[in-house]
Design a protein around this motif. Structure first.
Motif, PDB file in Angstrom:
ATOM      1  N   GLN A 162       0.845  -1.181   0.000  1.00 23.34           N
ATOM      2  CA  GLN A 162       0.000   0.000   0.000  1.00 23.34           C
ATOM      3  C   GLN A 162       0.885   1.238   0.000  1.00 23.34           C
ATOM      4  OE1 GLN A 162      -3.291  -0.932   2.768  1.00 23.34           O
ATOM      5  NE2 GLN A 162      -3.083  -3.041   2.044  1.00 23.34           N
ATOM      6  N   GLN A 195      -8.564  -4.175 -11.102  1.00 20.82           N
ATOM      7  CA  GLN A 195      -7.920  -3.710  -9.885  1.00 20.82           C
ATOM      8  C   GLN A 195      -8.961  -3.465  -8.799  1.00 20.82           C
ATOM      9  OE1 GLN A 195      -5.298  -0.364 -10.745  1.00 20.82           O
ATOM     10  NE2 GLN A 195      -6.017   0.635  -8.913  1.00 20.82           N
ATOM     11  N   LYS A 196     -10.066  -2.849  -9.204  1.00 21.69           N
ATOM     12  CA  LYS A 196     -11.101  -2.526  -8.222  1.00 21.69           C
ATOM     13  C   LYS A 196     -11.778  -3.797  -7.710  1.00 21.69           C
ATOM     14  CE  LYS A 196     -14.769   0.531  -7.054  1.00 21.69           C
ATOM     15  NZ  LYS A 196     -15.225   1.901  -7.159  1.00 21.69           N
ATOM     16  N   LYS A 228     -10.002  -5.231  -4.946  1.00 22.03           N
ATOM     17  CA  LYS A 228     -10.185  -4.487  -3.698  1.00 22.03           C
ATOM     18  C   LYS A 228     -11.496  -4.833  -3.013  1.00 22.03           C
ATOM     19  CE  LYS A 228      -6.692  -1.420  -3.633  1.00 22.03           C
ATOM     20  NZ  LYS A 228      -6.644  -0.181  -4.392  1.00 22.03           N
ATOM     21  N   MET A 276     -11.443  -6.900  -0.150  1.00 19.12           N
ATOM     22  CA  MET A 276     -10.614  -6.443   0.964  1.00 19.12           C
ATOM     23  C   MET A 276     -11.439  -5.651   1.955  1.00 19.12           C
ATOM     24  SD  MET A 276      -6.942  -5.582  -0.452  1.00 19.12           S
ATOM     25  CE  MET A 276      -6.636  -5.704  -2.183  1.00 19.12           C
ATOM     26  N   GLU A 285      -5.710  -2.000   3.991  1.00 20.53           N
ATOM     27  CA  GLU A 285      -6.630  -2.824   3.216  1.00 20.53           C
ATOM     28  C   GLU A 285      -6.203  -4.286   3.364  1.00 20.53           C
ATOM     29  OE1 GLU A 285      -9.121  -1.864   1.038  1.00 20.53           O
ATOM     30  OE2 GLU A 285      -8.880   0.308   1.130  1.00 20.53           O
TER      31      GLU A 285
END
Lengths: 378, 598
Positions: B525, B571-572, B575, B578, B585
């Motif tokens: 991160q 990519q999203k 997430k 997460m 995250e």
């Protein structure tokens, strides 16, 4: 209405090790038919949209390697484009330093090409060999000199950093050489290893010695701090230019300007739609010969999708998102859609509100993907 | 129908040995369903069951078969769950039968779970008919398998049927063997009603439908019935049998298998193992063997997006309608927010529930590592049961702790005995016995903490024995152990959902491994993330997730925006799995990391 034309030439002498663009080596036998097909599409599509939108503001011939085409083929294409648009403000052709000579460059100039984008990547010969380029550093310097002799006053160089075996010193030399050549524009890309490339295979075999994160960051920091000192102002994440010499065509991609893509694998964005032409050379030739459309629509375009794209694309430029333009386009404020996102990203120091615009901070440029992702609404 | 023409039987088999295919053939051969109605593996009707090739819910089907003597027989097939998590359910299904088909793969031979179920069937005095299946396989060795059955189970295989559910060979012989060898049910139609519930499910029109075997007496529509354990009284609205869809017959007599329904709203009123009797003329005693639901394994389930909390609650309630063994109650975690502590019969049960929540209810979940129930004796003399490591009292208040042990039975080819022993010792197992099933296969039993089983015991056995090991376990007892809680700190803050209870001698090692594993799992991160493992206030391991140096997609090609968008979407999507814990995250798999260390 401002709009642009992109023309794709999917041929290369040789495929570079990092490249996963739609371009092919060893398909010279299709060049003549492709040229004919492309000219047909230019005439048909070009005049259609010119009728609706007037003269395009920019034309960009990219690839692949446009200058891999023989002089005769290039001339046919330039003539076809000349029929549509005899005088555009910015007319760029991409060239590989190993594929141009005086005659070729003069031909481009004669047909109104006023900007040359040279794929140099590096001036270091060992590195150029390592990444599969067909030219040397000296070839690149010669190409710049020849272009200038032919009358080009707007020359751009592409460089790549984070290449295998590249040191900060080698990058520094390339940047300094580019600056010493007094070109108007420099694009600099960080290497990404894409699937299906030679580099991906080498990586899988454990034979790709990429610079570590520390070095890659040092290269990024170097380029971001050094290029402005050399007179190249950053106007987009990867693009630097002398004042007033920004690429208008490329800016159009980020600024929601429509463009018509012609040729295999070319992308278009017009009248609110996005589409892509078929990527196969033979398929493209066949379509054009039989009067079929080579276009493949790229899915449904909801209001949300358009908002997302307009936002994350605009953020790539130093200008960022213009709030008023957003409100006019969508009839609602940027705040009403992205209020939470804006505050969160501002809190992390990634975004800045500069009154009329919202733009990336220095840190935001470095972590652009983290910012863009937040602008997806789904 | 007279009792002498009724046969109640179930099928015992290891996963993949062909239980469901044989059931399908029996249904097909007796014409219970026309070929058109036949869907492969009719009895495993849940998608998940079909995918995993397992049976989770018991299913029953009544077959009509004309025997060699020319008489019509009513054959009731009770398909039992085939997994160790559902042992109790299996025992109730077996209690509803007089006979069982023991289906063994002609190439694979007897497996640990099959054995466990056979022993259970023998305890219930069932007549067992061995069926050697898949004899069409080139690698089939029916004689060896017969010998194995004789040696391991002590069954006479003289009457064993050789069959291939795939080609249909032997199916008629199986039906004839059922008629010939399975005893008809005893039972008196006029005695006070005693019906055994061996499963139930929820139907949105008819309410809870109980699968039953009538032992004595009879059930008629309109009768008032009572559940002897839960005390629930209801009036019969539907009573009948499955063919395999429910068919209302108006009554069921002694010895018969079928279903009963009657405005029952809550599956918890209809307990597997309970006895149904008549309100007017009740039986003196319930049938033996009833046991309440006792979850063995607990974990926390949290929505990734806290806005989904109510959806998760609804989904759990809906699943519970059909699954009385699922228990849950609200729980809060400092790291994960609001969620539920859920109890399961075992790891498979837990997996299945999680998967159904994600698949059928489209929920994105964070699951914490499973925990067993610890008995904690406090210094004040109190004993508390702890099913969540985060809830363990402070070390200073703990006098001693006990953890559950199981008797684990492993069957392997003898080449792998060493590997099994090594892993079992390492898992704190205490060697009990070793028996040769035949010249090549060995049955080994260990007394071993359940805690170690739910970590990666079976996975490790499988990989160390090239997949040959089969495992069965049952709860043995609670024993005192030197246990400690290992906490994990991210960025200096303890994350309660990552706490784990381990044996004191292994705590340091586990802490190091867990910190190292988390370092692999937690993505870089914008800032550095220290990971620490601690026992109390003592740090036992440290790792660092280095800061991500940059993250920018520079490549621009001819206006291909769609490609850029796809990269961002991918990519999203990553997430979405997460959870933001403080400013970090944390991916979903981090909470299961303890299971992934070796």
């Amino acid at each position: 209405m401002r709009w642009g034309i992109y023309v794709h030439i999917p041929f290369c002498r040789r495929k570079c090790f990092y490249c996963d663009f739609p371009s092919y080596a060893g398909r010279e036998r299709y060049m003549a038919d492709y040229t004919k097909a492309l000219c047909r599409e230019i005439a048909a599509q070009g005049s259609l949209y010119r009728g609706r939108w007037g003269e395009p503001a920019t034309i960009y011939i990219g690839g692949g390697t446009p200058t891999a085409l023989p002089v005769e083929g290039m001339e046919e294409i330039l003539c076809a484009l000349g029929e549509i648009s005899p005088a555009v403000d910015e007319f760029t052709v991409e060239a590989n330093p190993g594929t141009v000579d005086k005659g070729y460059l003069e031909l481009l100039r004669r047909h109104g090409v006023n900007r040359l984008s040279l794929g140099v990547q590096s001036f270091d010969d060992a590195l150029l060999r390592r990444i599969g380029r067909i030219h040397t550093g000296e070839d690149a310097k010669c190409a710049v000199a020849m272009a200038r002799a032919a009358g080009f006053q707007n020359i751009s160089l592409d460089l790549i950093y984070a290449l295998p075996g590249q040191s900060l010193e080698v990058l520094r030399e390339s940047v300094e050489t580019a600056s010493a050549l007094a070109v108007q524009h420099i694009s600099i890309y960080g290497l990404q290893v894409e699937e299906g490339t030679v580099f991906a295979r080498q990586r899988d075999m454990g034979k790709l010695e990429l610079p570590g994160e520390d070095l890659e960051e040092a290269m990024y920091d170097y380029m971001v701090s050094e290029l402005p000192k050399l007179g190249y102002v950053r106007y987009e994440i990867s693009n630097f230019a002398r004042a007033g010499q920004e690429s208008r065509h490329n800016l159009g991609y980020w600024q929601d300007v429509p463009y018509l893509g012609l040729g295999a694998a070319a992308h278009s964005y017009l009248e609110g739609r996005r589409w892509e032409n078929t990527a196969g050379i033979e398929e493209y030739i066949r379509c054009m010969a039989q009067g079929e459309s080579p276009a493949r629509e790229e899915g449904e375009r909801t209001r949300e999708i358009v908002m997302e794209e307009v936002s994350f694309l605009a953020l790539r430029t130093v200008e960022g998102i213009n709030k008023e333009a957003f409100r006019q386009k969508f009839g609602c404020t940027l705040e009403s859609i992205y209020g939470d996102v804006l505050r969160r990203l501002e809190g992390k120091g990634l975004l800045r509100d500069c009154g009329g615009n919202v733009c990336l901070t220095e840190l935001g440029m470095k972590y652009g993907n983290l910012v863009f992702e937040e602008f997806l609404l789904a | 129908m007279q009792n002498k023409n009724i046969r109640n039987f179930s099928i015992i088999a290891h996963i993949d040995h062909g239980k469901s295919t044989i059931a399908d053939r029996l249904i097909e051969h007796t014409g219970t369903l026309s070929e058109r109605e036949m869907e492969a593996q009719v009895l495993d009707s849940m998608d998940l069951e079909r995918e995993r090739g397992i049976t989770i819910k018991a299913q029953t089907v009544r077959l009509a078969y004309k025997g060699k003597d020319g008489e019509m027989y009513q054959l009731n097939l009770i398909d039992t769950p085939g997994h160790v998590d559902f042992n109790y359910e299996v025992s109730r299904s077996l209690a509803a039968c007089e006979g069982a088909l023991l289906v063994v793969d002609a190439a694979q031979g007897v497996e640990a779970q099959t054995l466990a179920n056979v022993y259970m069937a023998l305890e219930h005095d069932l007549e067992i008919i061995p069926v050697i299946n898949k004899i069409d396989l080139p690698s089939a060795e029916p004689d060896r398998v017969k010998k194995e059955i004789e040696d391991a189970v002590g069954l006479d295989t003289e009457n064993a049927v050789l069959a291939s559910a795939k080609t249909g060979e032997g199916i008629e012989e199986i039906l004839d063997a059922i008629v010939e060898f399975v005893p008809p049910p005893k039972g008196d139609d006029n005695a006070p009603l005693q019906a055994l519930i061996f499963d139930s499910y929820f139907d949105s029109y008819k309410g809870v439908i109980a699968h039953i075997r009538v032992m004595d007496g009879h059930i008629k529509k309109g009768m008032k019935l009572r559940m002897m354990a839960t005390g629930k009284v209801f009036e019969v609205t539907d009573v009948g049998c499955f063919r395999p869809a429910p068919v209302d017959l108006g009554e069921l007599g002694a010895g018969e298998v079928g279903f009963v329904a009657g405005s029952l709203k809550d599956v918890r009123d209809v307990r597997v193992g309970d006895t149904i009797t008549s309100e007017e003329n009740p039986a003196a005693e319930p049938l033996p063997g009833y046991r309440g639901v006792t979850p063995m394994v607990y974990c926390g389930l949290y929505p990734v997006d806290s806005a989904d909390y109510d959806d998760l609650k609804d989904a759990l309630e809906k699943l519970q309608l059909n699954d009385a063994a699922l228990v849950f109650e609200p729980e809060t975690s400092v790291a994960l927010g609001f969620g539920f502590r859920c109890g399961f019969l075992g790891l498979l049960h837990m997996d299945v529930i999680q998967e159904r929540l994600e698949r059928e209810y489209k929920l994105k979940l964070i699951t914490t590592a499973p925990s067993v129930i610890y008995h904690v004796h406090k210094t004040n003399g109190e004993m508390v049961k702890v099913d969540n490591p985060a809830k363990l009292p402070p070390a200073t208040e703990i006098e001693s702790m006990e953890e559950p042990y199981v008797k684990a039975t492993v069957i392997v080819p003898n080449d792998y005995v060493g590997a099994v022993m090594e892993i079992s010792q390492e898992k704190r197992g205490e060697y009990k016995s070793m028996d040769y099933l035949d010249t090549n296969r060995v049955m080994i039993t260990y007394h071993i903490p359940l805690n170690e089983i739910i970590f990666d015991y079976f996975d490790r056995l499988k990989s160390a024995t090239r997949g040959y090991a089969s495992l069965d376990y049952e709860l043995a007892d609670y024993q005192e152990s030197k246990l400690v809680k290992v906490d994990i700190l991210l960025n200096g803050d303890p994350v309660d959902a990552l706490s784990t209870i381990v044996h004191r001698d292994r705590a340091a090692g586990r802490g190091r491994q867990l910190a190292a594993k988390l370092k692999e799992i937690i993505p870089q991160q914008m800032f550095e993330i220290p990971i620490q493992a601690a026992i109390g206030s003592k740090i036992i391991a440290r790792e660092n997730v280095r800061a991500r140096r940059k993250d920018v997609l520079a490549k621009c090609y001819g206006g291909d925006i769609t490609r850029k968008r796809k990269l961002l979407e991918k990519q999203k999507e990553g997430k979405k799995r997460m959870k933001a814990v403080g400013s970090v995250e944390v991916p979903q798999e981090a909470f299961m990391a303890i299971l992934k260390i070796d």
